[in-house]
Design an enzyme around this catalytic site. Sequence first.
Site, short mmCIF file in Angstrom:
data_model
loop_
_atom_site.label_atom_id
_atom_site.label_comp_id
_atom_site.label_asym_id
_atom_site.label_seq_id
_atom_site.Cartn_x
_atom_site.Cartn_y
_atom_site.Cartn_z
N SER A 65 0.83 -1.21 0.00
CA SER A 65 0.00 0.00 0.00
C SER A 65 0.86 1.26 0.00
O SER A 65 0.33 2.38 -0.01
CB SER A 65 -0.92 0.00 1.23
N THR A 124 -40.66 26.08 -9.27
CA THR A 124 -40.91 24.70 -8.83
C THR A 124 -41.12 23.93 -10.12
O THR A 124 -41.66 24.49 -11.09
CB THR A 124 -42.15 24.59 -7.91
N HIS A 125 -40.67 22.70 -10.16
CA HIS A 125 -40.72 21.89 -11.40
C HIS A 125 -39.99 22.60 -12.55
O HIS A 125 -40.29 22.37 -13.71
CB HIS A 125 -42.16 21.60 -11.83
N SER A 165 -14.66 26.65 -27.03
CA SER A 165 -14.80 25.45 -27.84
C SER A 165 -13.77 25.52 -28.96
O SER A 165 -13.49 26.59 -29.48
CB SER A 165 -16.20 25.38 -28.42
N LYS A 169 -18.63 30.02 -28.27
CA LYS A 169 -18.92 29.33 -27.01
C LYS A 169 -18.10 29.83 -25.83
O LYS A 169 -16.92 30.13 -25.94
CB LYS A 169 -18.63 27.82 -27.17
N ASN A 194 -18.04 28.03 -22.20
CA ASN A 194 -18.64 26.93 -21.45
C ASN A 194 -18.36 27.01 -19.96
O ASN A 194 -17.23 27.30 -19.56
CB ASN A 194 -18.10 25.60 -21.98
N GLU A 205 -19.64 22.51 -14.32
CA GLU A 205 -19.94 21.19 -14.91
C GLU A 205 -19.07 20.10 -14.29
O GLU A 205 -19.53 19.01 -13.98
CB GLU A 205 -19.71 21.22 -16.41
N GLN A 210 -7.18 -2.15 4.14
CA GLN A 210 -6.16 -1.38 3.40
C GLN A 210 -6.80 -0.66 2.21
O GLN A 210 -6.29 0.34 1.73
CB GLN A 210 -5.05 -2.33 2.94
N1 ARG Z 1 -1.14 -1.31 5.32
C1 ARG Z 1 -2.07 -1.83 6.28
C2 ARG Z 1 -3.42 -1.12 6.14
O1 ARG Z 1 -3.47 -0.14 5.50
C3 ARG Z 1 -1.54 -1.62 7.65
C4 ARG Z 1 -2.00 -2.61 8.66
C5 ARG Z 1 -1.59 -3.97 8.27
N2 ARG Z 1 -1.65 -4.89 9.34
C6 ARG Z 1 -1.44 -6.20 9.15
N3 ARG Z 1 -1.43 -6.91 10.18
N4 ARG Z 1 -1.23 -6.68 7.98
O2 ARG Z 1 -4.42 -1.55 6.66
#
Ligand code: ARG
Length: 459
Positions: free
Chosen positions: A25, A157-158, A279, A285, A287, A292, A324
């Site tokens: 992660s 309204t509407h 555009s 144009k 825009n 948006e 995670q």
């Molecule tokens: N990267 C993990 C998370 O975001 C951290 C915790 C992971 N703990 C574990 N026991 N694998 O949740």
Amino acid sequence: MSQDKLWGGRFSEPTDAFVERFTASVGFDQRMYAVDIRGSIAHATMLARVGILTDQEKQQIVDGLGAIKEEIEAGKFEWSIKLEDVHMNIESRLTDRIGATGKKLHTGRSRNDQVATDIRLFVRDEIDVILDLIRAVQKGILDVAEHETATIMPGFTHLQTAQPVSFGHHLLAWFEMLERDHSRMQDCRKRMNQCPLGAAALAGTTYPIDRELTASLLGFDKPTENSLDSVSDRDFAIELCAAASLIMIHLSRFSEELVLWTSSQFDFVDLPDRFCTGSSIMPQKKNPDVPELVRGKSGRVTGHLVSLLMLMKGQPLAYNKDNQEDKEPLFDTLDTVKDCLKAYADMVPAIKPKKTHMRHAAARGYATATDLADYLVKKGMPFRDAHEVVGKSVAYGIRHSKDLSELSLTELQQFSATIDHDVYAVLSLEGSVNARDHIGGTAPAQVKKAIARARKKLG
Ligand code: ARG
């Protein structure tokens, strides 16, 4: 075999390269580096206070973490997916820098309570930014509304012309939505402000830790109550995304109005060129891209809310790696909401109403028909009969391309003899808005009072 892993002790073969990438992660959680370091410093300080670390060890850890923070901020830190996440990257680097003492930091802690703490710290800071941005948009709304209390536009309204309203009053409706958004964010912050540190992996820890101390060092109101809940709960993130989704839905509705109002069909407001684009093919144009896009981005934030709800569904206690997956939707929600609020904080004060167009539109759509009915009722006619009389007058007006206020008294009297000269005061746009003179009504005098009350809320 797996000596490059902080948890490699019981493993006999290295992690598969794909699994390493799949489970890492660090690519997205490295942005929590500052709160991770803050949490670790509080943890080490607590460990020293209860005698698990010496003061000298604690100082080495604090200095080492400070140096790592500088490395990261100077872009010199080498993040490695072999070390999975932000937590193990930083801890491993600490040991590189200060040696064996670095290995003591994780005493009485798990990544499970560590990550739960980090996200809360991260989200808490972001909520403070969001709260300020909401206030900035609200201030912009009041600044414009102040000049427009007596500017008359059609209320709908509407999406059909209904009754004339003050443009300032219309703007204050936006203010109110944001006021509730602000209070929802504050509630969310209050509920999440408890410290999970000490829950460790799931059951607590055998060390004589001081949870009150870590909680107060990190600015939490108190430690969380239950260790299992502490490491597995992400409902604060869901709540944040729900509050953020409502902000986005509100901004999306504002956006829709701005898109309509800047069209040549409505032509009620002008947005400065800096908020619009042209555009590549149609030279005429201009825009309204910013509104948006904000309208479009409301979809992704609500999508993130649903992602997080589904992420939690079916997770048994306590921590599961599923969690995670909370970070990317959460971070994108925060980034998107902040950007959209910032766009609105800049754009709202620059909205230029086209007062004559608004007025003409209000005068065109039989917007004072209800006022004529109320007039007849005040002269003694039952409301249903009055409704019928006015309906016929409007049909006559449509046939002759005249607004009610343009019909002569003789024309009006075809439908009811009760109608007299004083009707014209009622049929005027000003007469109509001025008559709605109570709290929450559109009379300019009331709008001024509402603005004064709103200003107080901003402090
Ligand atoms: N990267 C993990 C998370 O975001 C951290 C915790 C992971 N703990 C574990 N026991 N694998 O949740």
